[in-house]
Motif scaffolding. Structure first.
Motif, PDB file in Angstrom:
ATOM      1  N   MET A 124      34.357  41.509  44.626  1.00  0.00           N
ATOM      2  CA  MET A 124      34.473  40.056  44.661  1.00  0.00           C
ATOM      3  C   MET A 124      33.099  39.415  44.840  1.00  0.00           C
ATOM      4  O   MET A 124      32.775  38.402  44.192  1.00  0.00           O
ATOM      5  N   TRP A 155      35.482  31.451  42.127  1.00  0.00           N
ATOM      6  CA  TRP A 155      36.553  32.263  42.728  1.00  0.00           C
ATOM      7  C   TRP A 155      37.932  31.919  42.177  1.00  0.00           C
ATOM      8  O   TRP A 155      38.844  32.750  42.221  1.00  0.00           O
ATOM      9  N   VAL A 166      39.063  35.643  49.507  1.00  0.00           N
ATOM     10  CA  VAL A 166      38.348  35.369  48.258  1.00  0.00           C
ATOM     11  C   VAL A 166      37.283  34.294  48.495  1.00  0.00           C
ATOM     12  O   VAL A 166      36.140  34.409  48.045  1.00  0.00           O
TER      13      VAL A 166
END
Length: 507
Positions: free
Chosen positions: A339, A350, A373
């Protein structure tokens, strides 16, 4: 009185407060609603449904043994509930509170409005440490621990409501879900969840604390309970209490630290879910408002596709993404890394990458996923910036290169010393750009650009004030226990917390 129990993310009969309450009120109609609109969302997938299908199969057997067969219906929740309540003369629905994505939040509001208009009493009960309508985070940890300490609910004796056709549990194909190539998906169902819990607490979990960081060791040493907790084939409370019972045995050989770490991660799980419960739009809006324009909202399609498919030219990142695609699981540090690379090195928003990972995770839990996230993307304003170096992570977590070579077989001819940086290998000319892609970015230059941009934004006037507002809304204190405290802060006085990035909290 006939009572309808609406099963959602609680697919079990043990430690099920809603089912236990309903059993004391009259005949019970257990219902699960398969909602096609939900399964068409960008954060859902066939692998998630396949796991749910396993859990529903186990649940159906368990409820049949109790004399109240599970009724499965496909359709819109309001229409299904209205039809069943009319046909079965039901005026009360009992379910657990759900901390789901924005779609389920809106669906529950529609159900609430229908129930009020129809004169149906809908009772929702907590099944975890998440507290609905919480006014502030101070004291939350004590409430959470109090819930975990209460005795688990026993499997109740049931009287079923007669006359309802059980209905079939649909397959992914029947729901028109695309095959997502999850060839090594973890299987679901309560029996498998209990087996995983037992093997973790008695054998596999001994090296958990040290082994959870590397994909080489985490697959076995981690509990692998996260999808069971996400779908509710096991309750968080029964897992926490089983772990506490194992701790009470005072096993040696490293068990003490590993079990304590696991208990902390169970608490972090509820902590992050509380964030989404308190602010449902975390799924779509940056926690810190000043970060809304940090990255282009329109993601670079080439970079997004390369990252999703494990074709970035960064070997360890590609190995992790391919492994995740094939298994539906990835250990916590690698979740953080993939991520972070998407957010910082590839500079992708994101809201473009978050749904990709959500679909790939069999254990997708919205309440954990979306706050995490954002944390890895630097948009919370209250967490320290962590820009993972994917080359260093590969060298640290896969020192012999076995994981990378297994999942990126194109790199077979590359010598070990160049495996994580094949562009430095003198023989790379016949490989890069042909059998394996050139790196999308220069790792060092991309990280430098991202760091300068993010910290430049944080130095702007007013950033700290907004960060303080976010912290007040989403931080949690330990109530004097010292065991569980605030998120990692951006300033010099950083609080102790979970590793900054555990998407879906893989446990």
């Amino acid at each position: 009185m006939n009572v309808l129990v609406w099963f959602k993310r609680d697919l079990r009969v043990a430690d099920h407060p809603a089912l236990a309450l309903a059993a004391g009120m009259g005949a019970v109609l257990p219902v699960y609603i398969v909602e096609p609109e939900y399964w068409a969302l960008p954060d859902t997938s066939a692998r998630q449904w396949a796991f749910a299908e396993d859990c529903l199969t186990d649940l159906r057997l368990a409820l049949a043994g109790l004399g109240a067969p599970l009724v499965v219906r496909v359709g819109d929740a309001v229409g299904v509930l209205a039809g069943l309540c009319r046909a079965q003369r039901i005026d009360r629905i009992i379910s657990h509170e759900e901390t789901g994505n924005l779609w389920t939040f809106a669906r529950d509001r529609r159900v609430r409005a229908w129930a009020r208009g129809a004169g149906i009493d809908w009772v929702e009960l907590p099944q975890s440490g998440v507290v609905r309508r919480l006014k502030g985070r101070d004291g939350w940890a004590g409430l959470r621990d109090g819930f975990m300490a209460r005795p688990t609910e026993k499997v109740p004796a049931l009287t079923g409501v007669p006359g309802a056709e059980p209905g079939a549990i649909p397959t992914a194909r029947m729901l028109r879900l695309a095959d997502d190539r999850c060839l090594h998906r973890q299987a679901g169902g309560r029996a498998r969840g209990l087996a995983a819990l037992d093997s973790f607490l008695t054998a596999r979990g001994q090296p958990y604390r040290a082994a959870m960081s590397s994909p080489l060791t985490a697959e076995r040493a981690c509990s692998r309970l996260s999808p069971h907790l996400a779908l509710g084939s096991l309750s968080v409370r029964e897992v926490a209490q089983a772990t506490a019972a194992r701790q009470a045995e005072r096993p040696g050989g490293g068990w003490g630290g590993s079990l304590a770490s696991f208990q902390s991660r169970l608490a972090w799980r509820d902590h992050f879910m509380q964030k989404l419960e308190s602010q449902p739009d975390i799924e779509t809006r940056c926690l810190h408002r000043a970060t809304e324009g940090l990255r282009p909202r329109e993601a670079d399609a080439q970079r997004l596709a390369a990252w999703t498919g494990g074709e970035t030219g960064l070997p360890f990142v590609d190995a992790c993404m391919r492994y995740l695609t094939a298994t539906g699981w990835l250990n916590f540090r690698m979740r953080s890394m993939v991520m972070a690379v998407a957010s910082y090195h590839l500079w992708l928003d994101w809201r473009a990458t978050g749904p990709v990972l959500a679909r790939l995770f069999t254990d997708y839990e919205p309440g954990i996923h979306w706050p995490q996230v954002q944390m890895q993307s630097g948009t919370t304003g209250i967490n320290t910036i962590r820009i993972y170096n994917p080359v260093k992570q590969g060298l640290d977590q896969d020192p012999a290169g076995s994981f990378t070579r297994r999942w990126v077989p194109e790199l077979a001819p590359v010598p070990d010393i160049f495996l994580q940086e094949p562009w430095k290998w003198p023989g790379a000319a016949g490989l890069l750009g042909r059998r394996y892609p050139e790196p999308l970015v220069d790792v060092a230059a991309a990280a430098r650009m991202a760091r300068d941009t993010v910290w430049g934004l944080r130095r702007n006037a007013g950033f700290a004030r907004e960060a303080a507002r976010v912290a007040k809304a989403h931080a949690s204190r330990a109530d004097g226990t010292g065991r569980f405290v605030n998120d990692r802060a951006a300033g010099p006085r950083r609080a102790k917390t979970a590793d900054a990035g555990q998407l879906s909290l893989d446990l």
